[in-house]
Design a protein around this motif. Structure first.
Motif, PDB file in Angstrom:
ATOM      1  N   GLN A   8      50.879 -24.438 -57.231  1.00 15.51           N
ATOM      2  CA  GLN A   8      51.364 -24.017 -56.130  1.00 15.51           C
ATOM      3  C   GLN A   8      51.529 -22.001 -56.748  1.00 15.51           C
ATOM      4  OE1 GLN A   8      53.964 -24.663 -54.354  1.00 15.51           O
ATOM      5  NE2 GLN A   8      53.400 -26.702 -54.588  1.00 15.51           N
ATOM      6  N   ASP A   9      50.247 -21.559 -57.636  1.00 17.01           N
ATOM      7  CA  ASP A   9      50.183 -20.670 -58.408  1.00 17.01           C
ATOM      8  C   ASP A   9      49.367 -20.466 -57.055  1.00 17.01           C
ATOM      9  OD1 ASP A   9      48.625 -18.340 -59.359  1.00 17.01           O
ATOM     10  OD2 ASP A   9      50.643 -18.595 -60.980  1.00 17.01           O
ATOM     11  N   ALA A  10      48.868 -19.061 -56.333  1.00 14.41           N
ATOM     12  CA  ALA A  10      47.827 -18.938 -55.335  1.00 14.41           C
ATOM     13  C   ALA A  10      46.534 -17.806 -56.048  1.00 14.41           C
ATOM     14  CB  ALA A  10      48.007 -18.269 -54.182  1.00 14.41           C
ATOM     15  N   LEU A  11      47.088 -17.184 -57.033  1.00 17.30           N
ATOM     16  CA  LEU A  11      46.253 -16.435 -58.402  1.00 17.30           C
ATOM     17  C   LEU A  11      45.481 -17.491 -58.860  1.00 17.30           C
ATOM     18  CD1 LEU A  11      45.626 -14.288 -59.096  1.00 17.30           C
ATOM     19  CD2 LEU A  11      47.161 -13.381 -60.812  1.00 17.30           C
ATOM     20  N   ILE A  12      46.099 -18.390 -59.663  1.00 20.11           N
ATOM     21  CA  ILE A  12      45.558 -19.113 -60.682  1.00 20.11           C
ATOM     22  C   ILE A  12      44.594 -20.004 -59.996  1.00 20.11           C
ATOM     23  CG2 ILE A  12      45.442 -21.275 -62.354  1.00 20.11           C
ATOM     24  CD1 ILE A  12      46.122 -18.136 -63.078  1.00 20.11           C
ATOM     25  N   SER A  13      44.828 -20.209 -58.898  1.00 12.59           N
ATOM     26  CA  SER A  13      43.925 -21.161 -58.049  1.00 12.59           C
ATOM     27  C   SER A  13      43.024 -20.693 -57.505  1.00 12.59           C
ATOM     28  CB  SER A  13      44.785 -22.547 -56.657  1.00 12.59           C
ATOM     29  OG  SER A  13      46.305 -22.406 -57.189  1.00 12.59           O
ATOM     30  N   ALA A  14      42.842 -20.036 -56.852  1.00  8.68           N
ATOM     31  CA  ALA A  14      41.467 -18.826 -56.580  1.00  8.68           C
ATOM     32  C   ALA A  14      40.628 -18.654 -57.880  1.00  8.68           C
ATOM     33  CB  ALA A  14      42.099 -17.213 -56.650  1.00  8.68           C
ATOM     34  N   LEU A  15      41.404 -18.527 -59.395  1.00  9.25           N
ATOM     35  CA  LEU A  15      40.859 -18.440 -60.405  1.00  9.25           C
ATOM     36  C   LEU A  15      39.855 -18.986 -60.473  1.00  9.25           C
ATOM     37  CD1 LEU A  15      42.986 -16.524 -62.886  1.00  9.25           C
ATOM     38  CD2 LEU A  15      40.217 -15.627 -61.623  1.00  9.25           C
ATOM     39  N   GLN A  16      40.787 -20.466 -60.831  1.00 11.28           N
ATOM     40  CA  GLN A  16      39.533 -22.133 -60.932  1.00 11.28           C
ATOM     41  C   GLN A  16      38.542 -22.129 -59.707  1.00 11.28           C
ATOM     42  OE1 GLN A  16      42.950 -24.098 -60.797  1.00 11.28           O
ATOM     43  NE2 GLN A  16      43.542 -24.338 -63.452  1.00 11.28           N
ATOM     44  N   ALA A  17      39.372 -21.898 -58.880  1.00  8.21           N
ATOM     45  CA  ALA A  17      38.414 -22.394 -57.286  1.00  8.21           C
ATOM     46  C   ALA A  17      37.029 -22.001 -57.649  1.00  8.21           C
ATOM     47  CB  ALA A  17      38.560 -21.882 -56.001  1.00  8.21           C
ATOM     48  N   ASN A  18      36.921 -20.352 -58.145  1.00  2.99           N
ATOM     49  CA  ASN A  18      35.962 -19.269 -57.840  1.00  2.99           C
ATOM     50  C   ASN A  18      35.003 -19.761 -59.145  1.00  2.99           C
ATOM     51  OD1 ASN A  18      35.527 -18.519 -55.796  1.00  2.99           O
ATOM     52  ND2 ASN A  18      37.884 -17.919 -55.786  1.00  2.99           N
ATOM     53  N   GLU A  19      35.679 -20.580 -60.263  1.00  2.00           N
ATOM     54  CA  GLU A  19      35.022 -20.372 -61.955  1.00  2.00           C
ATOM     55  C   GLU A  19      35.322 -19.001 -62.497  1.00  2.00           C
ATOM     56  OE1 GLU A  19      31.604 -21.644 -61.329  1.00  2.00           O
ATOM     57  OE2 GLU A  19      31.993 -24.008 -61.029  1.00  2.00           O
ATOM     58  N   GLY A  20      35.974 -18.342 -62.891  1.00  2.00           N
ATOM     59  CA  GLY A  20      36.110 -17.605 -63.557  1.00  2.00           C
ATOM     60  C   GLY A  20      37.294 -17.875 -64.631  1.00  2.00           C
TER      61      GLY A  20
END
Length: 218
Positions: A87-99
């Motif tokens: 449900q968290d777009a920011l955390i999901s984006a970090l994980q998807a881009n290996e941040g």
């Protein structure tokens, strides 16, 4: 080549920020994100806040299963949080881009993040993902961790840094202009053409260092 970005984001712009809501002078400091099966469990400190009222507020969120105190001191408490990361777009984006989150601190209004990405391209995709999800990032710094001597000037040489700083300080980029290139040149004891070229190179270097460049099609 890896790159580190520092940015601010409103606490209301992402789910974890809304969940870990604090008041007054209280702050939240993210210790780490621990992968646990298909879930990601944050480990975080809450400073200067009532433990009971904080837990009560957190567990009101529908995406939260449980907030668990791990360790407690007079002015801070260490928690883990079981929640639905999807449900968290920011955390999901970090994980998807290996941040990799190096540091994250939240206040009642704002979170400050320091994140490492493996490439400028990963950072660029992360920024695009955030924009698509209407997450307003305020980037305050981007630098290459393998070149520590260059970090303070964002890829600029010392003369370029001095020229650009003086130009901004004297209002060269204001509308209307606060000075001319001749006046800038007089400050450095160089020609008008030399200071113009120095500023041009400074802007090219700054953009190339801080913004992932896409190869132009010609």
């Amino acid at each position: 080549m890896s790159v580190i970005v520092e940015f601010r984001v409103s606490s209301e712009d992402f789910e974890l920020g809304r969940i870990l809501s604090v008041k007054g002078d209280s702050t939240v400091e993210l210790e780490t994100l621990v992968p646990l099966g298909d879930a990601t469990v944050p480990l975080f400190w809450v400073h200067n806040a009532s433990r009971d009222s904080f837990v009560e507020g957190v567990q009101q969120h529908p995406t939260v299963e449980e907030a668990t105190p791990i360790d407690e001191f007079d002015d801070r408490t260490l928690f883990t949080l079981e929640w639905d990361t999807n449900q968290d777009a920011l955390i999901s984006a970090l994980q998807a881009n290996e941040g990799q989150i190096l540091n994250a601190v939240g206040t009642p209004s704002t979170w400050k993040f320091e994140v490492r990405f493996s490439t400028h391209e990963s950072l660029s995709v992360f920024s695009t993902d955030c924009e698509a999800n209407e997450i307003g990032l305020e980037v305050t710094r981007v630098y290459n961790p393998s070149e520590p001597d260059v970090q303070p000037w964002y890829g600029l040489t010392e003369p370029q840094f001095e020229a650009l700083t003086l130009a901004i300080g004297m209002g060269y980029y204001d509308i209307p202009r606060g000075c001319t290139t001749k006046e800038l040149a007089d400050e450095f004891g160089i020609s008008d053409q030399a200071v113009t070229e120095r500023l041009r190179r400074a802007i090219v270097a700054l953009v190339g260092y801080t913004i992932p460049m896409v190869e132009s099609k010609r």
